[in-house]
Motif scaffolding. Structure first.
Motif, mmCIF file in Angstrom:
data_model
loop_
_atom_site.group_PDB
_atom_site.id
_atom_site.type_symbol
_atom_site.label_atom_id
_atom_site.label_comp_id
_atom_site.label_asym_id
_atom_site.label_seq_id
_atom_site.Cartn_x
_atom_site.Cartn_y
_atom_site.Cartn_z
ATOM 1 N N ASP A 437 0.712 -1.085 0.032
ATOM 2 C CA ASP A 437 0.055 0.007 -0.004
ATOM 3 C C ASP A 437 0.849 1.317 -0.036
ATOM 4 O O ASP A 437 0.521 2.242 0.337
ATOM 5 N N LEU A 438 1.925 1.145 -0.461
ATOM 6 C CA LEU A 438 3.185 2.252 -0.241
ATOM 7 C C LEU A 438 2.480 3.604 -0.898
ATOM 8 O O LEU A 438 2.461 4.738 -0.655
ATOM 9 N N PHE A 439 1.784 3.320 -2.141
ATOM 10 C CA PHE A 439 1.377 4.495 -2.879
ATOM 11 C C PHE A 439 -0.012 4.884 -2.514
ATOM 12 O O PHE A 439 -0.611 6.020 -2.930
ATOM 13 N N GLU A 440 -0.651 4.473 -1.432
ATOM 14 C CA GLU A 440 -1.593 5.000 -0.844
ATOM 15 C C GLU A 440 -1.265 5.848 0.405
ATOM 16 O O GLU A 440 -2.146 6.550 0.983
ATOM 17 N N ARG A 441 -0.265 5.475 0.921
ATOM 18 C CA ARG A 441 0.136 6.121 2.565
ATOM 19 C C ARG A 441 0.410 7.486 2.332
ATOM 20 O O ARG A 441 0.769 8.153 1.150
ATOM 21 N N ASP A 442 0.009 8.332 3.289
ATOM 22 C CA ASP A 442 0.346 10.030 3.614
ATOM 23 C C ASP A 442 1.770 10.135 3.526
ATOM 24 O O ASP A 442 2.610 9.130 4.026
ATOM 25 N N GLU A 443 2.257 11.081 2.927
ATOM 26 C CA GLU A 443 3.641 11.588 2.701
ATOM 27 C C GLU A 443 3.742 12.708 3.646
ATOM 28 O O GLU A 443 3.040 13.557 3.722
ATOM 29 N N ARG A 444 5.206 12.832 4.375
ATOM 30 C CA ARG A 444 5.375 14.167 5.188
ATOM 31 C C ARG A 444 6.948 14.475 4.885
ATOM 32 O O ARG A 444 7.711 13.868 4.952
ATOM 33 N N TYR A 445 6.957 15.805 4.360
ATOM 34 C CA TYR A 445 8.237 16.178 4.026
ATOM 35 C C TYR A 445 7.968 17.711 3.927
ATOM 36 O O TYR A 445 6.865 18.285 3.575
ATOM 37 N N THR A 446 9.148 18.193 4.148
ATOM 38 C CA THR A 446 9.396 19.716 4.017
ATOM 39 C C THR A 446 10.180 20.342 2.517
ATOM 40 O O THR A 446 11.326 19.413 2.799
ATOM 41 N N VAL A 447 9.777 20.995 1.877
ATOM 42 C CA VAL A 447 10.754 21.685 0.663
ATOM 43 C C VAL A 447 11.140 22.708 1.344
ATOM 44 O O VAL A 447 10.534 23.467 1.656
ATOM 45 N N LEU A 448 12.630 22.815 1.068
ATOM 46 C CA LEU A 448 13.376 23.982 1.593
ATOM 47 C C LEU A 448 14.233 24.441 0.341
ATOM 48 O O LEU A 448 14.454 23.797 -0.488
ATOM 49 N N ASP A 449 14.698 25.726 0.262
ATOM 50 C CA ASP A 449 15.483 26.149 -0.799
ATOM 51 C C ASP A 449 16.825 25.750 -0.534
ATOM 52 O O ASP A 449 17.411 25.165 0.659
ATOM 53 N N ASN A 450 17.560 25.868 -1.630
ATOM 54 C CA ASN A 450 19.001 25.158 -1.569
ATOM 55 C C ASN A 450 20.005 26.091 -0.988
ATOM 56 O O ASN A 450 20.787 26.815 -1.470
ATOM 57 N N GLU A 451 19.872 26.496 0.503
ATOM 58 C CA GLU A 451 20.614 27.280 1.392
ATOM 59 C C GLU A 451 20.697 26.651 2.621
ATOM 60 O O GLU A 451 19.905 26.225 3.267
#
Ligand SMILES: *Cc1c(COP(=O)(O)O)cnc(C)c1O
Length: 466
Positions: A437-451
């Protein structure tokens, strides 16, 4: 057991400190001061042991009383219960005396689980005892990140921050990291490439002041000695399964940073009868070029169908160079400082010694696909692209057909559907049940600038006790 640096200028450490340290302060890698040696009779007496019992026997001399034997046994039982096969590392026969050892039955479907499932538990144990906390910071382009996250998800004293290049890892690989939830797990997608991520990790290790002195960074890449140690075990396991130690075995190892095959070299030094070790690389072939022509020279990175082996230098090769130079840290320091500026060679007799220990082969994408297809047609067995490189190299470097040749299967084929399609094999490699069920699970991540400051501020604010 004490651990010394390959560059000879850092103080020796005990097991606990080596576990919590990355690079030695002199820039070297830690290795045991001396290796334990097991007699043939002793190895023979291990026949019939479970994987976890075998792991205890092989690793105990490195850990000694740092962890009381009962606690270490419990930890190993828990570690290898995470693997979805009773044999932990089952062997599959391809042809007469030709085998693959499946190291992909762990939580993230790559061999890195063998070491990282244990490393997380070791870290938490030692940190609990010392009443300390660490922040693991790592960059990943694929397998290491998810294996490290899975290894640390239950740790009380560890926060883990994994940086990956935003929109530049495969969906399976991203989801394997971002669907693991826990207050101590932090995925950061950096608007940059893998090198940018790696640079930020390196800079942060160099200057940890952004953490305000309240915690410290720890490393989980294969410069960490405990990872190598855990990988020694499955060479013994293969041997005992195939008639060892009364006969010797050959191994072919899909190689990137030289961690996995270095563990095989150590198994041999520790008394296991091993007649051949084959370094199998993709077109990022610095090791094959060194083995064939005694020239160690960085080249441009190539992107291949086997991304977990896409490297420019092999960090653990330094550990072998240390032995080849009679454990002379000054010689290794000079050699590697020169190697960062241009091509280097080693003394001819030392290079010949390396050639006695290892054979090597570089395999391009075309040959990788051919091998996936051939093996599927002959055996109805699906190889992932990394393992296919190992099988290909095993077949071309093999010296003695009467000696069992074991290729380490480093990843599950379902992780690399593009390579299977490129090989023209028309089957879907299915994800195993625990990941279906990998493609049904909720994802959690933060997008940050390249800094660097954005990333460091985020870490300083988000570790659990900040
Ligand atoms: C990491 C990895 C390798 C390379 O292992 P090293 O220890 O870096 O040589 C090979 N195959 C797969 C699938 C990997 O994840």
């Amino acid at each position: 057991m004490r651990y010394i640096s390959t560059r000879g200028q850092a103080p020796a450490l005990g097991f606990e400190d080596v576990l919590l340290t990355g690079l030695a302060p002199d820039g070297g890698l830690y290795v045991p001061e001396s290796l334990p040696h097991f007699s043939i009779e002793e190895i023979r007496s291990w026949r019939g042991l479970s994987y976890s019992e075998l792991a205890f026997n092989v690793m105990h001399p490195f850990v000694e009383d740092t962890i009381p034997a009962d606690d270490f046994r419990t930890m190993l039982d828990e570690t290898y219960q995470q693997f979805a096969h009773g044999a932990v590392a089952p062997l599959v026969q391809l042809d007469s005396n030709e085998w693959v050892m499946e190291l992909f039955r762990g939580p993230t479907l790559a061999f890195k689980d063998f070491a990282l499932q244990l490393l997380g538990r070791l870290l938490d144990y030692v940190l609990e005892k010392r009443n300390q906390h660490v922040v693991i910071m790592g960059a990943t382009s694929g397998d290491t990140g998810s294996a490290a996250i899975e290894g640390c998800r239950h740790c009380k004293h560890v926060d883990i921050f994994i940086l990956h290049p935003h929109e530049r890892v495969s969906e399976v690989q991203r989801r394997q990291m971002t669907t693991v939830t826990g207050d101590n797990i932090h995925n950061i997608a950096v608007r940059g490439n893998f090198d940018d991520c790696q640079r930020m990790v390196k800079a942060s290790f160099g200057d940890q002041s952004f953490l305000g002195g309240k915690t410290q960074l720890a490393a989980v890449n294969s410069i960490n000695w405990a990872r190598i140690m855990a990988q020694i075990v499955y060479y013994f396991h293969a041997s005992l399964a195939l008639g060892g130690p009364d006969r010797s075995l050959a191994f072919s190892v899909p190689t990137g940073n030289f961690g996995d095959i270095f563990a095989g070299y150590l198994a041999k030094q520790m008394g296991l009868p091993v007649s051949q070790l084959v370094i199998a690389t993709n077109r990022n072939d610095i090791l094959h070029r060194f083995m064939s022509g005694n020239k160690y020279e960085q080249q441009q990175l190539e992107h291949t169908l086997s991304p977990s082996m896409d490297i420019m230098v092999s960090s653990n090769f330094e550990r072998l160079l240390f032995d080849l130079h009679g454990r002379d840290g000054d010689a290794v320091k000079t050699l590697l400082e020169n190697a960062s500026k241009g091509p280097v060679s080693i003394a001819d007799y030392r290079w010949r010694q390396a050639r006695k220990l290892f054979d090597s082969e570089a395999v391009d994408d075309q040959a990788t696909c051919d091998t996936i297809r051939d093996v599927y047609q002959q055996n109805e067995y699906l190889l992932d692209p990394h393992t296919a490189i190992g099988v290909r190299a095993a077949r071309s470097c093999r010296r003695d057909a009467s000696v069992p040749m074991v290729t380490l299967a480093t990843a599950h084929p379902a992780k690399f559907p593009d390579a299977i399609a490129a090989a023209g094999v028309n089957v879907d490699a299915e994800l195993p049940a625990h990941m279906a069920d990998l493609f049904e699970r909720d994802e959690r991540y933060t997008v940050l600038d390249n800094e660097l400051t954005s990333v460091q501020d985020f870490i300083a604010e988000h570790w659990q006790h900040a």
